[in-house]
Design an enzyme around this catalytic site. Structure first.
Site, mmCIF file in Angstrom:
data_model
loop_
_atom_site.group_PDB
_atom_site.id
_atom_site.type_symbol
_atom_site.label_atom_id
_atom_site.label_comp_id
_atom_site.label_asym_id
_atom_site.label_seq_id
_atom_site.Cartn_x
_atom_site.Cartn_y
_atom_site.Cartn_z
ATOM 1 N N HIS A 1 -9.822 -8.618 4.152
ATOM 2 C CA HIS A 1 -8.972 -7.446 3.904
ATOM 3 C C HIS A 1 -8.890 -6.631 5.192
ATOM 4 O O HIS A 1 -9.879 -6.496 5.919
ATOM 5 C CB HIS A 1 -9.602 -6.625 2.770
ATOM 6 C CG HIS A 1 -8.840 -5.401 2.386
ATOM 7 N ND1 HIS A 1 -8.900 -4.240 3.117
ATOM 8 C CD2 HIS A 1 -8.017 -5.147 1.340
ATOM 9 C CE1 HIS A 1 -8.143 -3.322 2.531
ATOM 10 N NE2 HIS A 1 -7.594 -3.853 1.460
ATOM 11 N N ARG B 1 -3.680 -8.215 3.323
ATOM 12 C CA ARG B 1 -4.289 -9.480 2.948
ATOM 13 C C ARG B 1 -3.233 -10.578 2.984
ATOM 14 O O ARG B 1 -2.043 -10.299 3.006
ATOM 15 C CB ARG B 1 -4.894 -9.395 1.530
ATOM 16 C CG ARG B 1 -6.084 -8.468 1.406
ATOM 17 C CD ARG B 1 -6.586 -8.426 -0.028
ATOM 18 N NE ARG B 1 -5.702 -7.647 -0.889
ATOM 19 C CZ ARG B 1 -5.700 -7.724 -2.220
ATOM 20 N NH1 ARG B 1 -6.522 -8.568 -2.835
ATOM 21 N NH2 ARG B 1 -4.883 -6.977 -2.928
ATOM 22 N N LYS C 1 0.301 -10.696 0.775
ATOM 23 C CA LYS C 1 0.510 -9.376 0.181
ATOM 24 C C LYS C 1 1.670 -8.675 0.881
ATOM 25 O O LYS C 1 2.178 -9.135 1.900
ATOM 26 C CB LYS C 1 -0.771 -8.543 0.270
ATOM 27 C CG LYS C 1 -1.919 -9.102 -0.553
ATOM 28 C CD LYS C 1 -1.594 -9.105 -2.035
ATOM 29 C CE LYS C 1 -2.755 -9.647 -2.852
ATOM 30 N NZ LYS C 1 -2.457 -9.654 -4.307
ATOM 31 N N ASP D 1 2.532 -2.827 4.473
ATOM 32 C CA ASP D 1 2.119 -1.454 4.185
ATOM 33 C C ASP D 1 1.861 -0.770 5.522
ATOM 34 O O ASP D 1 1.117 -1.289 6.353
ATOM 35 C CB ASP D 1 0.858 -1.442 3.317
ATOM 36 C CG ASP D 1 0.479 -0.051 2.817
ATOM 37 O OD1 ASP D 1 0.689 0.932 3.551
ATOM 38 O OD2 ASP D 1 -0.046 0.054 1.696
ATOM 39 N N CYS E 1 0.056 1.633 6.503
ATOM 40 C CA CYS E 1 -1.308 2.032 6.884
ATOM 41 C C CYS E 1 -2.018 0.934 7.668
ATOM 42 O O CYS E 1 -2.875 1.213 8.512
ATOM 43 C CB CYS E 1 -2.125 2.440 5.670
ATOM 44 S SG CYS E 1 -2.586 1.087 4.569
ATOM 45 N N TYR E 2 -1.630 -0.336 7.415
ATOM 46 C CA TYR E 2 -2.277 -1.437 8.127
ATOM 47 C C TYR E 2 -1.821 -1.532 9.576
ATOM 48 O O TYR E 2 -2.365 -2.332 10.345
ATOM 49 C CB TYR E 2 -2.051 -2.751 7.389
ATOM 50 C CG TYR E 2 -2.762 -2.765 6.059
ATOM 51 C CD1 TYR E 2 -4.155 -2.794 6.001
ATOM 52 C CD2 TYR E 2 -2.056 -2.702 4.873
ATOM 53 C CE1 TYR E 2 -4.816 -2.764 4.788
ATOM 54 C CE2 TYR E 2 -2.707 -2.670 3.653
ATOM 55 C CZ TYR E 2 -4.089 -2.699 3.610
ATOM 56 O OH TYR E 2 -4.743 -2.662 2.408
ATOM 57 N N ASP F 1 4.644 4.030 2.799
ATOM 58 C CA ASP F 1 4.094 2.707 3.116
ATOM 59 C C ASP F 1 5.180 1.659 3.288
ATOM 60 O O ASP F 1 5.065 0.747 4.093
ATOM 61 C CB ASP F 1 3.056 2.272 2.082
ATOM 62 C CG ASP F 1 3.661 1.855 0.748
ATOM 63 O OD1 ASP F 1 4.750 2.320 0.418
ATOM 64 O OD2 ASP F 1 3.007 1.072 0.031
ATOM 65 N N ASP G 1 2.838 10.638 1.862
ATOM 66 C CA ASP G 1 1.540 11.248 1.572
ATOM 67 C C ASP G 1 0.762 11.364 2.878
ATOM 68 O O ASP G 1 1.082 10.683 3.863
ATOM 69 C CB ASP G 1 0.756 10.421 0.543
ATOM 70 C CG ASP G 1 0.497 8.995 1.003
ATOM 71 O OD1 ASP G 1 -0.361 8.802 1.881
ATOM 72 O OD2 ASP G 1 1.169 8.067 0.503
ATOM 73 N N HIS H 1 -0.830 7.826 4.415
ATOM 74 C CA HIS H 1 0.051 6.926 5.147
ATOM 75 C C HIS H 1 0.619 7.584 6.403
ATOM 76 O O HIS H 1 0.912 6.902 7.391
ATOM 77 C CB HIS H 1 1.180 6.430 4.234
ATOM 78 C CG HIS H 1 0.721 5.402 3.244
ATOM 79 N ND1 HIS H 1 0.354 5.730 1.955
ATOM 80 C CD2 HIS H 1 0.538 4.063 3.373
ATOM 81 C CE1 HIS H 1 -0.021 4.626 1.325
ATOM 82 N NE2 HIS H 1 0.072 3.613 2.159
#
Length: 406
Positions: free
Chosen positions: A241, A284, A287, A290, A292-293, A347, A354, A357
């Site tokens: 992850h 991952r 998936k 996003d 944030c990654y 995201d 928010d 993110h």
């Protein structure tokens, strides 16, 4: 022959217009291929790509600027409305303070002294009498909000902020959280995962604590969290992850033993998490993208890069110097698809903004700007960050110097 005929029919059904402006934008961006087997995952991925394409088609001419004033307005509103607007996140109020302060620092916004004082007093009220910080006032100490509170106080960067931290109490709290195998509880009798090791060693390092035995066996426990894919899981035997991978890589760096992991497979796994069509990162395998990654995955590579610069050249063959990340594509995804019309970041298209993110999108943009191999920096004037702690570089060094001298 039936299979060949089917493939020909499918190819002929696809509209191709290489002269159109829209197709120029998407040259080299392969759409997701479900290999003729539709699943819930493939349907969700195709929906995301459709939404991303719709947004990109509105920006054919040029990349939008980073909307700094809108982001600052949104962040200040999130911070000032913290007591009333985030009841559902009552145990994460120290986190929200960190996310907002870090974002404002990256945007190089100077927080008003009166607001700084109010934040210092709030964080002080979150510190437990026996050491460590809770998610809010009068809550039990927890390693995650402790990390957030310590980082927030370092970002505030005043002597009053530094002096809030009860370093003796903090060390006692960290000792109480230790498990014999080298891992740590997140809170008393709580869960055990890779976040706890990272949060523990990060605050330990930032405020210059001293205990040679605190991380005995931690090196072996962290290294056992690396999976067959190359990334790190929350605990041994689980799935790789992005967030846990950052925690694992940063922990190994702080323990001085990055070579304890398989650097080649780690780098390969991270590089393959940049999505081919959207340009952002997924957390991952298989998936959705996003924002944030953009920090959690890119940040892991830059920890290796930072180590090669600080600790010598032993990691250069396995770090991000020979870069395969598409910086331009990443910045396009963040700036075009993830900037909310009212400020802050989302995201992915169609979701809400928010502080979380916003924080990690800006951190990813900062890295993309900081380590860009070309002179062009799409993301604008963002502060550089220390990839290991996710703190503005200048504020990290200021805090580091203070705690080493006191």
């Amino acid at each position: 022959m039936k299979l060949v005929e089917s493939i020909i029919l499918i190819m002929e059904s696809v509209e191709v217009n290489c002269d159109s402006e829209s197709n120029k934008l998407f040259i080299g961006r392969p759409n997701f291929d479900d290999e003729f087997i539709s699943t819930a995952t493939s349907i969700a991925q195709e929906k995301v790509e459709k939404n991303v394409k719709a947004v990109l088609l509105n920006h054919l001419d040029e990349l939008p600027n980073l909307r700094k004033s809108l982001h600052i307005e949104y962040l200040l509103g999130s911070l000032k409305n913290l007591p009333s607007s985030y009841e559902v996140m009552d145990s994460s109020r120290t986190w929200t303070v960190y996310w907002v302060l870090h974002s404002l620092a990256l945007l190089q916004y100077d927080v008003d002294p009166n607001l700084k004082l109010a934040i210092i007093n709030f964080l002080k009220s979150c510190q437990h009498v026996e050491g460590g910080f809770g998610g809010g006032p009068f809550q039990e100490p927890h390693l995650a909000p402790t990390y957030a509170a310590v980082n927030a106080l370092c970002i505030l960067g005043t002597e009053d902020a530094y002096n809030v931290i009860d370093r003796r109490g903090l060390l006692n709290f960290l000792r109480r959280m230790k498990v014999g195998d080298g891992s740590f509880y997140m809170h008393e009798d709580g869960e055990i995962d890779l976040r706890s090791v990272y949060c523990c060693i990060a605050v330990y390092s930032v405020v210059n604590l001293r205990d040679k035995e605190l991380f005995a066996n931690s090196l072996d426990w962290v290294s056992r969290c690396q999976t067959y894919e190359g990334g790190f899981a929350g605990s041994p035997g689980m799935e790789a992850h992005g967030g846990y991978t950052f925690c694992g890589v940063a922990s190994l760096y702080l323990l001085g033993k990055l070579e304890k992991c398989d650097l080649k497979s780690l780098r390969r796994w991270i590089l393959n998490r940049q999505t081919a069509f959207e340009g952002g990162f997924q957390g991952r395998t298989n998936k959705l993208v996003d924002s944030c990654y953009s920090f959690w995955q890119y940040g892991s590579l830059e920890v290796l890069n930072y180590a090669s610069n600080v600790q010598g050249c032993s990691y250069k063959q396995n770090c991000a110097h020979n870069r395969l990340i598409d910086n331009d594509l990443l910045q396009e995804y963040l700036l075009i698809c993830c900037q909310h019309i009212s400020g802050g970041f989302i995201d992915k298209p169609t979701t809400s903004h928010d502080p979380y993110h916003t924080c990690y999108s800006l951190s990813g943009l900062s890295l993309a700007q900081q380590y860009c191999l070309t002179e062009e920096k799409h993301s604008g004037d963002l502060a550089d960050i220390h990839p290991v702690f996710n703190l503005p570089m200048n504020l990290y060094h200021k805090a580091d110097l203070y705690f080493k001298e006191t």
